[in-house]
Design an enzyme around this catalytic site. Sequence first.
Site, short mmCIF file in Angstrom:
data_model
loop_
_atom_site.label_atom_id
_atom_site.label_comp_id
_atom_site.label_asym_id
_atom_site.label_seq_id
_atom_site.Cartn_x
_atom_site.Cartn_y
_atom_site.Cartn_z
N ALA A 8 0.85 -1.20 0.00
CA ALA A 8 0.00 0.00 0.00
C ALA A 8 0.88 1.24 0.00
CB ALA A 8 -0.91 0.01 1.23
N CYS A 9 0.59 2.15 -0.91
CA CYS A 9 1.32 3.41 -0.96
C CYS A 9 0.30 4.55 -0.82
CB CYS A 9 2.13 3.54 -2.25
SG CYS A 9 1.14 3.77 -3.73
#
Length: 103
Positions: A8-9
């Site tokens: 996840a960014c």
Amino acid sequence: MRVVAITACPTGIAHTYMAADKLMDTAKKLGITIKVETQGAMGIENRLSEQDIERADVVILAADINIEHSARFKNHRCLEVTIQDALQRPRRVFSQCQQLLAH
């Protein structure tokens, strides 16, 4: 070694999916079984099941943001790394997983 991972960014557009691909490609080369859940702009994709998590030796949390449903991993060995670690140094990430298992 059996691994599950979350990527996840902050924007959830490119790096989330690039990191997932990099971890899967590297795991395949190393003979490691892996399943990766992405938490990106499209929401949660390839969601890890309870069975996936229970079978895993290590959980990789490759995220630069707070991941959703993190309580699922409360009683599991977790390795927290950045998205850049997963993208640029995936072999090191898996080496860290092996070190985590040794302790």
